[in-house]
Design an enzyme around this catalytic site. Structure first.
Site, mmCIF file in Angstrom:
data_model
loop_
_atom_site.group_PDB
_atom_site.id
_atom_site.type_symbol
_atom_site.label_atom_id
_atom_site.label_comp_id
_atom_site.label_asym_id
_atom_site.label_seq_id
_atom_site.Cartn_x
_atom_site.Cartn_y
_atom_site.Cartn_z
ATOM 1 N N GLU A 19 0.665 -1.147 -0.172
ATOM 2 C CA GLU A 19 -0.600 -0.431 -0.337
ATOM 3 C C GLU A 19 0.999 1.569 0.219
ATOM 4 O O GLU A 19 1.996 1.422 0.830
ATOM 5 C CB GLU A 19 -1.013 -0.114 1.073
ATOM 6 C CG GLU A 19 -1.408 1.080 1.458
ATOM 7 C CD GLU A 19 -2.293 1.327 3.321
ATOM 8 O OE1 GLU A 19 -2.072 -0.316 3.416
ATOM 9 O OE2 GLU A 19 -2.592 2.206 3.379
ATOM 10 N N ASP A 78 -1.104 -1.259 5.930
ATOM 11 C CA ASP A 78 -0.396 -1.283 7.089
ATOM 12 C C ASP A 78 -1.472 -1.167 8.689
ATOM 13 O O ASP A 78 -2.882 -2.022 7.963
ATOM 14 C CB ASP A 78 -0.515 1.042 6.849
ATOM 15 C CG ASP A 78 -0.049 1.066 6.781
ATOM 16 O OD1 ASP A 78 0.854 0.943 6.608
ATOM 17 O OD2 ASP A 78 -0.066 2.806 6.464
ATOM 18 N N ASP A 104 -4.176 -0.237 9.710
ATOM 19 C CA ASP A 104 -4.962 0.479 10.263
ATOM 20 C C ASP A 104 -6.234 0.545 9.481
ATOM 21 O O ASP A 104 -6.378 -0.400 8.969
ATOM 22 C CB ASP A 104 -4.586 2.210 10.390
ATOM 23 C CG ASP A 104 -4.256 2.805 8.937
ATOM 24 O OD1 ASP A 104 -4.560 1.851 7.656
ATOM 25 O OD2 ASP A 104 -3.534 3.137 8.812
ATOM 26 N N ASP A 160 -6.995 2.020 6.932
ATOM 27 C CA ASP A 160 -7.157 2.495 5.858
ATOM 28 C C ASP A 160 -7.022 0.454 4.693
ATOM 29 O O ASP A 160 -6.491 0.274 3.866
ATOM 30 C CB ASP A 160 -6.071 3.182 5.007
ATOM 31 C CG ASP A 160 -7.343 4.514 5.091
ATOM 32 O OD1 ASP A 160 -8.352 4.574 4.870
ATOM 33 O OD2 ASP A 160 -6.657 6.222 4.883
#
Ligand code: 0RA
Length: 676
Positions: free
Chosen positions: A441, A514, A516, A518
């Site tokens: 990403e 990641d 998180d 997103d």
């Protein structure tokens, strides 16, 4: 206690019987599939199937399954009761024969055939052989009859222990823990299977009761939301209710679900269907209540009839004009949810995994039954017909419009890796078995990964921004999306009808995002793509999820990486660090203003960093923690339960908003570390 019999009182036949059940104990896997959790649950299915047989023969409408303390299972039905009379040839009770003889189940009775049957249709004697103890209790002819067994052998003859006005059979068993790897049952597995069986056997009332002790129960978290630990399933509509259930989170294209039930000579045919706004097809074929993931004769008959009937109706009603092409099989499958259930005397299951129905007689039976009934349905329900044909014509138009665009991309070989995408940092190895690709990403993490990687074997493909949600797009749109195009070219397999797994350029495809919100969104979008368009890669074990650490802790010279909150808790415990000390250390790392002197001595020595994104790690750290094949952790993506996975993808990625909202509300409490 049973009286000891003289050694020779068994006839030759009985001796082979005993050997038969010995064979079951020697090679349990051959009879019950496995000695793991799946095999253990098959024990229940096998017993319940006998009761369903009695229901299918029209003699029983209630079955209850009770999970008891100490790993006992009890199955009761209100059928005729297994006969207890002495078998004229074998000189033992019919009950004992059924329980102690391999394949004896269907051999006698009223000539009705055994319609259901577990994975192997092996009969209750196998359950007996693989149980440390079994108890049969029969209510019949005004009496209660019981017989007990251990490891497949009767402890004593059947005897009457009282009177009863009821009729029916109860089989209770305790699986042998020296044979099974586990004797803990999963409430969820039982509920899921029996719900499906209740749909397939309409009118039968199923009750499932969990009476296990707290300790056994607590290992089974799915049991928790049901405080009374009782489930009841009863579907008057049978597979029609099943279609409704499958479509509950989908937008239906018409109101009335089509349903037909018919006996064609020896084949009993039952079909239900409804179209939705989905792009994919959801077809569920069964033979004798066993799912056939690879289709077979009944599916062939169904498909032929579906395409022919819809074309014929659309031509008759001038919805399809003379100049128009016929609707194709693909057009009429889009958005279709259908259950095909056949019951026949001697089902033949073919293919490596026995997932395909081979009986040729099933094909014409389904084809004729379905075309006739479906045509009548279309004629009698013009509004539903309009909804169905509308969806098919839309699919056809979209497909025709897309086809030229798609063909250009697919057939020109533009996806086949002659020109690898510019942003791919390929590895130097050309051997797929030594090569892996990281889908990363963002450009910054991509940069770290490119510097940190092993160039020989590791390729890096950075993705910019969000990936297209393929759940709401047809293949042609996927092919105009640059991010996905790059990915497909890099993989080398092509897509759709041109997909070829032999051309996969990397044996490991690793999603690295990641930790998180997103990151998990992008991961879900990529998994949706693989699930819908590259299921073979998942089944082949090629798809992985990288596991970057959540924390790094430096204590003096010692450096530790922690990958989960569980790791962290263990670390704190091992080093005697309190939550306050930990928070203090973490805060001071992230906040310049906390003065050194305000720290406790312990916190001063701790250097804690919480990683939010891959971009925060330098290339060496990324290699060390996440990419080094010697030390990294990865999760391999599996489709444990394709239907459940597909449902969650429907909810989370599909067009309907309400189910998604409900899902998020229901599960919000269980989402930890919601990092916004
Ligand atoms: C054969 C004959 C008869 C009943 C059964 C089998 C039977 C088997 C099972 C297994 C579980 N529940 C069952 N219920 C019935 C009946 C023959 C007669 O009464 O005429």
């Amino acid at each position: 206690m049973a009286a000891k019999k003289p050694k020779n009182s068994y006839g030759a036949e009985s001796i082979t019987v005993l050997e038969g059940l010995e064979a079951v104990r020697k090679r349990p896997g051959m009879y019950i599939g496995s000695t793991g959790a799946a095999g253990l649950h098959h024990m229940i299915w096998e017993v319940v199937d006998n009761s369903f047989d009695e229901a299918m023969a029209g003699h029983c409408n209630e079955i209850s399954i009770t999970l008891l303390p100490d790993h006992w299972i009890s199955v009761t039905d209100n059928g005729r009761g297994i006969p207890v009379g002495i078998h004229p040839k074998k000189k033992v009770s019919a009950l004992e024969l059924v329980l102690t003889t391999l394949h004896a189940g269907g051999k006698f009775g009223d000539g009705g055939y055994k319609v259901s049957g577990g994975l192997h249709g092996v009969g209750v004697s196998v359950v007996n052989a693989l149980s440390i103890e079994v108890k049969a209790e029969i209510h019949r002819e005004g009496k209660i009859w019981v017989q007990e067994y251990t490891r497949g052998k009767a402890k004593a003859k059947v005897k009457a222990i009282g009177t009863s006005k009821k009729i029916g059979t109860t089989i209770s068993f305790k699986a042998d823990e020296t044979i099974f790897e586990t004797t803990n049952y999963s409430w969820k597995t039982i509920i899921d299977h029996l719900r499906q069986q209740a749909y397939l056997n309409k009118g039968v009332k199923l009750t499932i009761i969990d009476k296990r002790e707290g300790e056994e129960k607590s290992t089974d978290i799915t049991a928790k939301p049901f405080p009374d630990h009782t489930y009841k399933f009863y579907f008057e509509g049978g597979i029609k209710s099943y279609v409704k259930h499958i479509n509950r989170n989908r937008e239906a294209k018409h109101d009335n679900i089509f349903y037909i039930e018919k006996q064609v000579e020896e084949v009993h045919v039952e079909i239900a269907l409804q179209y939705t706004a989905e792009y994919s097809e959801s077809l569920h074929p069964f033979a004798n209540n066993i799912t056939n993931p690879d289709g077979g004769m009944h599916v062939q008959g169904f498909r032929t009839a579906l395409t022919r009937t819809l074309n014929s109706y659309a031509r008759n009603k001038k919805i399809l004009k003379e100049k128009d092409n016929n609707l194709t099989g693909e057009d009429v499958r889009e958005g279709l949810t259908a259950i095909i259930s056949v019951k026949l005397p001697e089902p033949q299951f073919e293919g490596q995994t026995k997932g395909k129905l081979g009986n040729p007689e099933a094909r014409p039976a389904v084809e004729a039954t379905f075309s006739e009934a479906f045509m009548i349905y279309l004629e009698e329900h013009p509004k539903d017909a309009e909804g169905i044909i509308g969806k098919c014509v839309l699919a056809a138009k979209a497909r025709q419009a897309a086809r030229s665009a798609r063909d250009a991309v697919l057939r020109k070989g533009a996806l086949e890796g002659f020109t690898l995408p510019g942003k791919l940092a390929d590895c130097s190895s050309r051997k797929a078995e030594n090569s892996e690709i990281y889908i990363v990403e963002g450009d910054s993490a991509g940069g770290s990964a490119k510097q940190g990687r092993d160039r020989k074997t590791q390729a890096i493909l950075p993705l910019r921004g969000k990936v297209l949600n393929v759940e709401r797009a047809r293949l042609d749109r996927i092919l105009t999306n640059n991010e996905l195009k790059s990915l497909i070219i890099a993989l080398g397999t092509n897509i759709g009808e041109m997909f070829n797994i032999e051309k996969l350029r990397y044996s490991k495809v690793i999603i690295m995002t990641d930790a998180d919100v997103d990151g998990s969104h992008i991961r879900t979008l990529l998994l949706t793509l693989f699930f819908r368009y590259f299921p073979d890669l998942i089944n082949n074990g090629n798809i992985y999820i990288a596991q970057p650490p959540l924390y790094s802790i430096r204590k003096g010279k010692e450096m530790t990486w922690l990958y989960t909150d569980k790791d962290l808790a263990a670390y704190k415990k091992q080093h005697g660090i309190t939550d306050e000390e930990f928070l203090e250390a973490e805060e001071s790392e992230n906040n310049e203003e906390v003065k050194e002197k305000t720290k406790s001595e312990k916190a001063k020595k701790l250097n804690i960093q919480r990683y939010k994104g891959l971009g925060e790690m330098n290339p060496d750290q990324l290699w060390e923690t996440t990419m080094n094949p010697e030390t990294r952790m990865m999760k391999r993506v599996e489709i444990e339960d394709a239907e459940k996975a597909s449902e969650i993808f429907d909810i989370l990625m599909g067009g309907e908003v309400a189910p998604r909202k409900k899902f998020i509300q229901t599960h919000a409490a269980s989402v930890k570390n919601l990092d916004i």
